[in-house]
Design a protein around this motif. Structure first.
Motif, mmCIF file in Angstrom:
data_model
loop_
_atom_site.group_PDB
_atom_site.id
_atom_site.type_symbol
_atom_site.label_atom_id
_atom_site.label_comp_id
_atom_site.label_asym_id
_atom_site.label_seq_id
_atom_site.Cartn_x
_atom_site.Cartn_y
_atom_site.Cartn_z
ATOM 1 N N VAL A 1 39.311 -0.677 -20.532
ATOM 2 C CA VAL A 1 40.398 0.207 -20.109
ATOM 3 C C VAL A 1 40.048 0.898 -18.802
ATOM 4 O O VAL A 1 40.901 1.065 -17.915
ATOM 5 C CB VAL A 1 40.703 1.240 -21.210
ATOM 6 N N LEU A 2 38.789 1.305 -18.646
ATOM 7 C CA LEU A 2 38.370 1.997 -17.429
ATOM 8 C C LEU A 2 38.536 1.105 -16.200
ATOM 9 O O LEU A 2 38.959 1.570 -15.137
ATOM 10 C CB LEU A 2 36.910 2.439 -17.557
ATOM 11 N N VAL A 3 38.184 -0.162 -16.317
ATOM 12 C CA VAL A 3 38.343 -1.082 -15.189
ATOM 13 C C VAL A 3 39.810 -1.198 -14.808
ATOM 14 O O VAL A 3 40.172 -1.153 -13.625
ATOM 15 C CB VAL A 3 37.759 -2.468 -15.544
ATOM 16 N N GLU A 4 40.664 -1.320 -15.813
ATOM 17 C CA GLU A 4 42.093 -1.482 -15.546
ATOM 18 C C GLU A 4 42.698 -0.204 -14.955
ATOM 19 O O GLU A 4 43.511 -0.262 -14.032
ATOM 20 C CB GLU A 4 42.807 -1.864 -16.844
ATOM 21 N N ARG A 5 42.289 0.943 -15.466
ATOM 22 C CA ARG A 5 42.864 2.205 -15.019
ATOM 23 C C ARG A 5 42.457 2.565 -13.593
ATOM 24 O O ARG A 5 43.213 3.200 -12.867
ATOM 25 C CB ARG A 5 42.423 3.334 -15.968
ATOM 26 N N ASN A 6 41.245 2.177 -13.203
ATOM 27 C CA ASN A 6 40.709 2.623 -11.920
ATOM 28 C C ASN A 6 40.712 1.551 -10.841
ATOM 29 O O ASN A 6 40.180 1.781 -9.753
ATOM 30 C CB ASN A 6 39.267 3.129 -12.115
ATOM 31 N N LYS A 7 41.291 0.396 -11.116
ATOM 32 C CA LYS A 7 41.208 -0.712 -10.162
ATOM 33 C C LYS A 7 41.896 -0.386 -8.841
ATOM 34 O O LYS A 7 41.474 -0.861 -7.787
ATOM 35 C CB LYS A 7 41.811 -1.978 -10.764
ATOM 36 N N GLU A 8 42.957 0.414 -8.882
ATOM 37 C CA GLU A 8 43.661 0.748 -7.643
ATOM 38 C C GLU A 8 42.821 1.664 -6.753
ATOM 39 O O GLU A 8 43.081 1.758 -5.551
ATOM 40 C CB GLU A 8 44.993 1.428 -7.968
#
Length: 249
Positions: free
Chosen positions: A205-212
């Motif tokens: 989830v952290l990777v997806e949330r912070n990718k931008e």
């Protein structure tokens, strides 16, 4: 490589501090936050320490369930009248796109960690059964099965014992590579809202949330992504080592 993410997943929650928003978002590393903060203003170090338990548990449960069901099923129906029926049903399931199935479940309101693990295990089941079935139908395996049958060996010893040992090598190799696919599905499912909440500290989830914000606060993405890569690579190396030791024996 395997020991670090597993140790963090097991002991990290005991050492992690608060994972609530405590500062401005996307702060660089500093004295208060050694790895900076993420898009929600949470401590990246605390998130990394506390986010491994869920991803390891869900991945392990999904893989274990798919093999616990798929391996005995393939061994029991190989070379039997139900073999053709099972293959047709699996062909239908194999044609279903994994992400589409997860989107339908999310739209229908089927959410939660248990639903996520069951859905991903079901999506992996056709490939697992096909793999084990191919190993069970190999020419060398068929010849040995015919010889054991003529000697009067019981069916359970032939199919679950001898054929199961023949399929162990391909199963271990497949488990290592399938781990990456399961992690990808878990990350995608969490992004779609099926399973864990978007505010969870799970590594995927952290990777997806912070990718931008990769170029603004790269540690918020690189740290959990590095732990996931280390987990996948470590498991594959461990399985390769186990297979090499097995071949030597």
């Amino acid at each position: 490589m395997l020991g670090v993410p597993v140790l963090i997943a097991l002991a990290g929650p005991l050492l992690a501090g608060s994972v609530q928003s405590a500062a401005a978002p996307l702060q660089p590393p500093g004295a208060d936050f050694p790895l900076g903060t993420d898009v929600l203003g949470r401590d990246v170090l605390a998130l990394a320490l506390s986010g491994g338990a869920s991803i390891v548990a869900l991945t392990g449960a999904s893989l274990l369930l798919s093999y616990l069901v798929g391996v005995p099923l393939a061994l029991l129906v190989a070379n039997r009248w139900a073999d053709g029926v099972l293959v047709r049903v699996l062909d239908f399931l194999l044609a279903l796109p994994g992400l589409l199935v997860l989107m339908v479940l999310a739209a229908a309101g089927w959410r939660g960690a248990v639903t996520l693990a069951l859905a991903i295990a079901l999506l992996q089941l056709p490939a697992v059964v096909r793999l084990v079935r191919s190993a069970a139908l190999a020419p060398g395996c068929r010849a040995a099965v015919e010889a054991m049958t003529m000697q009067g060996e019981p069916w359970w010893r032939i199919h679950l014992g001898y054929v199961g040992r023949c399929a162990l090598g391909p199963v271990l190799v497949d488990a290592g590579t399938r781990l990456s696919l399961v992690l990808y599905l878990l990350a995608s499912a969490n992004f779609l809202g099926l399973g864990l909440a978007p505010s969870a500290s799970d590594w995927a989830v952290l990777v997806e949330r912070n990718k931008e914000a990769l170029f603004l606060q790269p540690l918020a993405v690189l740290v959990p992504a590095g732990l996931l890569v280390s987990l996948c690579t470590g498991i594959n190396l461990l399985l390769d080592h186990a297979l090499a030791r097995r071949d030597e024996v």
